[in-house]
Design a protein around this motif. Structure first.
Motif, PDB file in Angstrom:
ATOM      1  N   ASN A 104     -75.421  50.205 -37.128  1.00 32.54           N
ATOM      2  CA  ASN A 104     -75.655  51.242 -36.102  1.00 32.54           C
ATOM      3  C   ASN A 104     -74.458  51.968 -35.641  1.00 32.54           C
ATOM      4  O   ASN A 104     -74.439  53.041 -35.302  1.00 32.54           O
ATOM      5  CB  ASN A 104     -76.612  50.470 -35.066  1.00 32.54           C
ATOM      6  CG  ASN A 104     -77.761  50.122 -35.151  1.00 32.54           C
ATOM      7  OD1 ASN A 104     -78.388  50.823 -36.155  1.00 32.54           O
ATOM      8  ND2 ASN A 104     -78.348  49.192 -34.426  1.00 32.54           N
ATOM      9  N   LEU A 107     -73.368  54.693 -37.899  1.00 31.21           N
ATOM     10  CA  LEU A 107     -74.355  55.880 -37.649  1.00 31.21           C
ATOM     11  C   LEU A 107     -73.793  56.470 -36.517  1.00 31.21           C
ATOM     12  O   LEU A 107     -73.743  57.925 -36.447  1.00 31.21           O
ATOM     13  CB  LEU A 107     -75.757  55.429 -37.639  1.00 31.21           C
ATOM     14  CG  LEU A 107     -76.675  54.862 -38.848  1.00 31.21           C
ATOM     15  CD1 LEU A 107     -77.842  54.636 -38.431  1.00 31.21           C
ATOM     16  CD2 LEU A 107     -76.581  55.864 -39.819  1.00 31.21           C
ATOM     17  N   ARG A 108     -73.487  55.883 -35.560  1.00 32.99           N
ATOM     18  CA  ARG A 108     -72.840  56.501 -34.227  1.00 32.99           C
ATOM     19  C   ARG A 108     -71.763  57.218 -34.628  1.00 32.99           C
ATOM     20  O   ARG A 108     -71.494  58.414 -34.157  1.00 32.99           O
ATOM     21  CB  ARG A 108     -72.568  55.513 -33.315  1.00 32.99           C
ATOM     22  CG  ARG A 108     -73.674  55.139 -32.213  1.00 32.99           C
ATOM     23  CD  ARG A 108     -73.308  54.426 -31.089  1.00 32.99           C
ATOM     24  NE  ARG A 108     -72.225  53.693 -31.090  1.00 32.99           N
ATOM     25  CZ  ARG A 108     -70.942  53.871 -30.430  1.00 32.99           C
ATOM     26  NH1 ARG A 108     -70.943  54.959 -29.450  1.00 32.99           N
ATOM     27  NH2 ARG A 108     -70.020  52.886 -30.484  1.00 32.99           N
ATOM     28  N   LEU A 110     -70.694  58.422 -37.412  1.00 37.13           N
ATOM     29  CA  LEU A 110     -71.117  59.658 -38.324  1.00 37.13           C
ATOM     30  C   LEU A 110     -71.490  60.820 -37.276  1.00 37.13           C
ATOM     31  O   LEU A 110     -71.255  61.900 -37.434  1.00 37.13           O
ATOM     32  CB  LEU A 110     -72.323  59.145 -39.225  1.00 37.13           C
ATOM     33  CG  LEU A 110     -72.457  60.143 -40.544  1.00 37.13           C
ATOM     34  CD1 LEU A 110     -71.447  60.313 -41.514  1.00 37.13           C
ATOM     35  CD2 LEU A 110     -73.824  59.814 -41.246  1.00 37.13           C
ATOM     36  N   GLN A 111     -72.552  60.331 -36.388  1.00 33.66           N
ATOM     37  CA  GLN A 111     -73.030  61.269 -35.339  1.00 33.66           C
ATOM     38  C   GLN A 111     -71.806  61.856 -34.741  1.00 33.66           C
ATOM     39  O   GLN A 111     -72.125  63.060 -34.446  1.00 33.66           O
ATOM     40  CB  GLN A 111     -74.143  60.519 -34.579  1.00 33.66           C
ATOM     41  CG  GLN A 111     -74.874  61.501 -33.552  1.00 33.66           C
ATOM     42  CD  GLN A 111     -75.841  62.456 -34.293  1.00 33.66           C
ATOM     43  OE1 GLN A 111     -76.149  62.160 -35.423  1.00 33.66           O
ATOM     44  NE2 GLN A 111     -76.022  63.771 -33.769  1.00 33.66           N
ATOM     45  N   SER A 112     -71.218  61.223 -34.188  1.00 30.63           N
ATOM     46  CA  SER A 112     -70.076  61.803 -33.240  1.00 30.63           C
ATOM     47  C   SER A 112     -69.157  62.689 -34.038  1.00 30.63           C
ATOM     48  O   SER A 112     -68.607  63.738 -33.693  1.00 30.63           O
ATOM     49  CB  SER A 112     -69.056  60.759 -32.549  1.00 30.63           C
ATOM     50  OG  SER A 112     -68.668  59.949 -33.590  1.00 30.63           O
ATOM     51  N   LYS A 113     -69.035  62.475 -35.606  1.00 29.11           N
ATOM     52  CA  LYS A 113     -68.341  63.220 -36.358  1.00 29.11           C
ATOM     53  C   LYS A 113     -69.080  64.582 -36.579  1.00 29.11           C
ATOM     54  O   LYS A 113     -68.069  65.353 -36.561  1.00 29.11           O
ATOM     55  CB  LYS A 113     -68.038  62.523 -37.729  1.00 29.11           C
ATOM     56  CG  LYS A 113     -66.832  61.882 -37.910  1.00 29.11           C
ATOM     57  CD  LYS A 113     -66.407  61.692 -39.444  1.00 29.11           C
ATOM     58  CE  LYS A 113     -65.411  60.660 -39.634  1.00 29.11           C
ATOM     59  NZ  LYS A 113     -65.520  59.749 -41.028  1.00 29.11           N
ATOM     60  N   LYS A 114     -69.965  64.433 -36.737  1.00 30.56           N
ATOM     61  CA  LYS A 114     -70.838  65.914 -36.751  1.00 30.56           C
ATOM     62  C   LYS A 114     -70.717  66.717 -35.669  1.00 30.56           C
ATOM     63  O   LYS A 114     -70.723  67.808 -35.634  1.00 30.56           O
ATOM     64  CB  LYS A 114     -72.589  65.358 -36.983  1.00 30.56           C
ATOM     65  CG  LYS A 114     -73.117  65.137 -38.405  1.00 30.56           C
ATOM     66  CD  LYS A 114     -74.405  64.431 -38.613  1.00 30.56           C
ATOM     67  CE  LYS A 114     -75.234  65.450 -38.310  1.00 30.56           C
ATOM     68  NZ  LYS A 114     -76.573  64.785 -38.595  1.00 30.56           N
ATOM     69  N   GLU A 115     -70.805  66.069 -34.319  1.00 30.26           N
ATOM     70  CA  GLU A 115     -70.691  66.773 -33.210  1.00 30.26           C
ATOM     71  C   GLU A 115     -69.325  67.328 -33.173  1.00 30.26           C
ATOM     72  O   GLU A 115     -69.018  68.375 -32.791  1.00 30.26           O
ATOM     73  CB  GLU A 115     -70.723  65.783 -31.836  1.00 30.26           C
ATOM     74  CG  GLU A 115     -72.052  65.090 -31.609  1.00 30.26           C
ATOM     75  CD  GLU A 115     -73.125  66.194 -31.310  1.00 30.26           C
ATOM     76  OE1 GLU A 115     -74.388  65.888 -32.040  1.00 30.26           O
ATOM     77  OE2 GLU A 115     -72.825  67.096 -30.658  1.00 30.26           O
ATOM     78  N   LYS A 118     -69.275  70.233 -35.600  1.00 32.87           N
ATOM     79  CA  LYS A 118     -70.053  71.275 -34.951  1.00 32.87           C
ATOM     80  C   LYS A 118     -69.114  72.126 -33.855  1.00 32.87           C
ATOM     81  O   LYS A 118     -69.284  73.322 -33.779  1.00 32.87           O
ATOM     82  CB  LYS A 118     -71.110  70.874 -34.065  1.00 32.87           C
ATOM     83  CG  LYS A 118     -72.552  71.497 -34.596  1.00 32.87           C
ATOM     84  CD  LYS A 118     -73.796  71.226 -33.879  1.00 32.87           C
ATOM     85  CE  LYS A 118     -73.939  70.307 -32.742  1.00 32.87           C
ATOM     86  NZ  LYS A 118     -75.192  69.686 -32.782  1.00 32.87           N
ATOM     87  N   TYR A 133     -70.555  67.858 -43.756  1.00 29.46           N
ATOM     88  CA  TYR A 133     -71.412  68.316 -42.510  1.00 29.46           C
ATOM     89  C   TYR A 133     -72.609  68.830 -42.699  1.00 29.46           C
ATOM     90  O   TYR A 133     -73.818  68.437 -42.186  1.00 29.46           O
ATOM     91  CB  TYR A 133     -70.523  69.314 -41.653  1.00 29.46           C
ATOM     92  CG  TYR A 133     -71.277  69.870 -40.564  1.00 29.46           C
ATOM     93  CD1 TYR A 133     -71.458  71.290 -40.586  1.00 29.46           C
ATOM     94  CD2 TYR A 133     -71.784  69.568 -39.464  1.00 29.46           C
ATOM     95  CE1 TYR A 133     -71.852  72.145 -39.807  1.00 29.46           C
ATOM     96  CE2 TYR A 133     -72.377  69.977 -38.683  1.00 29.46           C
ATOM     97  CZ  TYR A 133     -72.683  71.372 -38.572  1.00 29.46           C
ATOM     98  OH  TYR A 133     -73.184  72.340 -37.627  1.00 29.46           O
ATOM     99  N   LEU A 138     -76.165  59.511 -46.025  1.00 30.00           N
ATOM    100  CA  LEU A 138     -75.973  58.184 -44.893  1.00 30.00           C
ATOM    101  C   LEU A 138     -75.209  57.117 -45.659  1.00 30.00           C
ATOM    102  O   LEU A 138     -75.580  56.745 -46.869  1.00 30.00           O
ATOM    103  CB  LEU A 138     -77.516  57.906 -44.646  1.00 30.00           C
ATOM    104  CG  LEU A 138     -78.101  58.590 -43.656  1.00 30.00           C
ATOM    105  CD1 LEU A 138     -79.279  58.081 -43.326  1.00 30.00           C
ATOM    106  CD2 LEU A 138     -77.414  58.604 -42.395  1.00 30.00           C
TER     107      LEU A 138
END
Lengths: 272, 282
Positions: A104, A107-108, A110-115, A118, A133, A138
């Motif tokens: 988890n 994943l978090r 990864l998510q914050s990287k995507k943000e 962006k 991006y 995953l």
């Protein structure tokens, strides 16, 4: 340039690391080499997760020291790190929960990287950034272990069946064994493991290097040298804090391991 | 009459290819030192790594310069083990016995000559040994601490493979083996469950001098063979934590081990075999 996207892979090793030895660190190196050679994975991180003091294993010294020693040992590694989460929990945590936590977390991240991506102006992004991006692969998280670990699945009351299933199905194992031992046999003897054998990667260690932490502690108690088996920085730490003694080895003597305690309670509720 | 409470000073000498040096080589010294300390009769004062010369002609043997450098890097933070390049700087291959003699000579006199011819034997061959094989003629040393016996001994430190190589035809001269075990001594480190004791039992010479052959059991399996290290390197596999970090970095920087380097001396007869075969013909 054709970009074949390999699956990003995180290797997680759980154990006492009491103390950390050159062998523990070798496991990571071997696993990484092997997974890279499959052509399917790109190892992005190695995580060492020392077990909680509450585990109750005989001779287990304080997590504070075990973490400190692992940090010293891994100072020179650019991809392996030690994580204190498991040791900081209030009680002993089942391995599957540790796996879930770290997965988890990845994943978090990864998510914050995507943000982050962006919010970057397109001109600031490198080609590689842009690609990943738009097509995030995953990551996978696999449990790194020795062949003896596979065998422990058979120990009564040590593991919950559904946990073993989740470990091999959802995560996967990278299992290092020495020449002469046959982990394929343990897999064969278990229907569950056989079913998910595609997710159990067997790596053979041809260079025998079985530096057991138990033997290290034994040598330390007797004033014998452990140089070249354990990093110098760890040896200094042990000497400085005088951690391993006859007394420390008697810690938890006679106690049941925490997982066995838990399962015994569940099985015999009337004993309360 | 020597004081039984005095300890004998020991220098451990390891001869070998060190191609490259590994954590296992370094462990041998630690194990031997602990062993001697525990007997209460010996004091290990120094460890010497003596890499073999290029003239040995072993397959895959890279230049002595590199092997010596790596060994030096590996022992930089050891306060008692050092590297000696006398053997490797000789133009011809030298018998192990000569290296032992040289280092023994060096201990006795402050200014040893560099000529291998001057590495004379300790005693004349054939001299009868008294009960204690370790007895040597005492040499006066300055600043001698009161609990040290007079003469330091140089013992050959090795693994069971070297000991068992005594049985390979033409590899060792019988008189050399005799002098090694009679005048110097062996410290042999081997894995639990080895055949070394049986090997000694089956050899009359070794049996006769078994008091001077110290067997040390290594309980922590640590079989890091240099051959396997080189193999891993050729295959692009990691050797971290099997050799000191500095050695790994040096190998990588200089790209030392490759399929080409492994082919060096392919088909060439090993120097001792060549020498002993031609000697026996004469």
């Amino acid at each position: 340039v054709r970009m074949k996207s390999r699956i990003p892979l995180i290797l997680l090793a759980c154990g006492s690391f009491n103390p950390i030895t050159n062998m523990h660190m070798r496991l990571f190196e071997l696993a990484r080499d092997h997974m890279h050679q499959t052509g399917q994975y790109q190892v992005i991180e190695g995580i060492m997760s020392p077990v909680n003091d509450d585990y109750g294993k005989k001779g287990l010294i304080s997590a504070r020291h075990r973490i400190a020693m692992a940090k010293l040992a891994l100072e020179t590694s650019d991809w392996i790190r030690v994580d204190p989460w498991e040791s900081e929990q209030e009680t002993w945590t089942e391995t599957v929960k540790v796996l879930r936590h770290h997965y988890n977390e990845s994943l978090r991240l990864l998510q914050s990287k995507k943000e982050f991506m962006k919010n970057k102006r397109p001109i600031e992004r490198s080609t590689e950034d842009s690609f990943s991006y738009q097509h995030p692969v995953l990551p996978e998280l696999k449990l790194l272990c020795g062949a003896d670990f596979l065998q422990t699945f058979k120990t009564p009351n040590l593991w919950k069946e559904e946990h073993i299933k989740e470990i091999v199905e959802k995560f996967g194992l990278v299992c290092i064994s020495r020449a002469g031992s046959d982990p394929a046999q343990y897999i064969n003897e278990s229907d569950l493991l056989t079913k998910f054998q595609h997710n159990i990667f067997l790596v053979k260690e041809w260079i025998q290097n079985e530096i057991s932490a138990t033997q290290i502690r034994y040598a330390l108690r007797r004033g014998l040298s452990v140089k070249y088996l354990v990093p110098d920085s760890v040896i200094s730490y042990i000497a400085h804090h005088n951690i391993y003694t006859e007394e420390s080895e008697r810690k938890n003597e006679g106690d049941l391991l925490q997982p066995l305690k838990l399962h015994n309670t569940t099985v015999n509720p009337l004993n309360d | 009459m020597e004081d039984p409470d005095k300890k004998t000073e020991v220098v451990l000498l390891a001869c070998g290819s060190f191609n490259p040096i590994t954590n296992m080589h370094l462990r041998l010294f630690e194990l031997a030192k602990d062993y001697f300390n525990e007997t209460g009769k010996y004091k290990v004062i120094k460890g010497i790594i003596s890499p073999v010369g290029d003239a040995y002609k072993k397959k895959g043997l890279i230049s002595a310069n590199h092997r010596v450098t790596m060994a030096k890097l590996a022992t930089k933070n050891s306060d008692w083990v050092e590297v000696d390049d006398w053997e490797s700087s000789q133009s011809e291959w030298l018998e192990t016995l000569k290296v032992l003699r040289y280092h023994h000579q060096k201990l006795l006199s402050p200014d040893p000559t560099n000529s291998p011819q001057n590495a004379i034997p300790l005693t004349k061959p054939g001299r009868k040994r008294k009960q204690e094989p370790n007895r040597h003629d005492p040499v006066k040393k300055k600043n001698q601490s009161p609990d040290i016996k007079s003469v330091p001994q140089v013992k050959l430190l090795c693994g069971s493979d070297m000991l068992e190589s005594f049985g390979i035809p033409n590899l060792w001269k019988l008189e050399d083996i005799t002098e090694i075990v009679e005048n110097h001594g062996l410290v042999c480190i081997s894995r639990a469950g080895n055949n070394v004791q049986k090997f000694i039992y089956e050899s009359d010479i070794l049996w006769r001098h078994k008091n001077n052959i110290h067997l040390v059991e290594e309980w922590i399996t640590n079989d890091i063979s240099a051959t396997k290290i080189r193999r891993a390197l050729r295959r692009g596999q990691s050797i971290r934590y099997l050799v000191p970090d500095v050695v790994q970095a040096y190998i990588e920087k200089n790209n030392l081990y490759s399929p080409e380097s492994e082919d060096r001396n392919a088909g060439v007869i090993l120097a001792p075999l060549q020498k002993n075969a031609s000697d026996s013909k004469n």
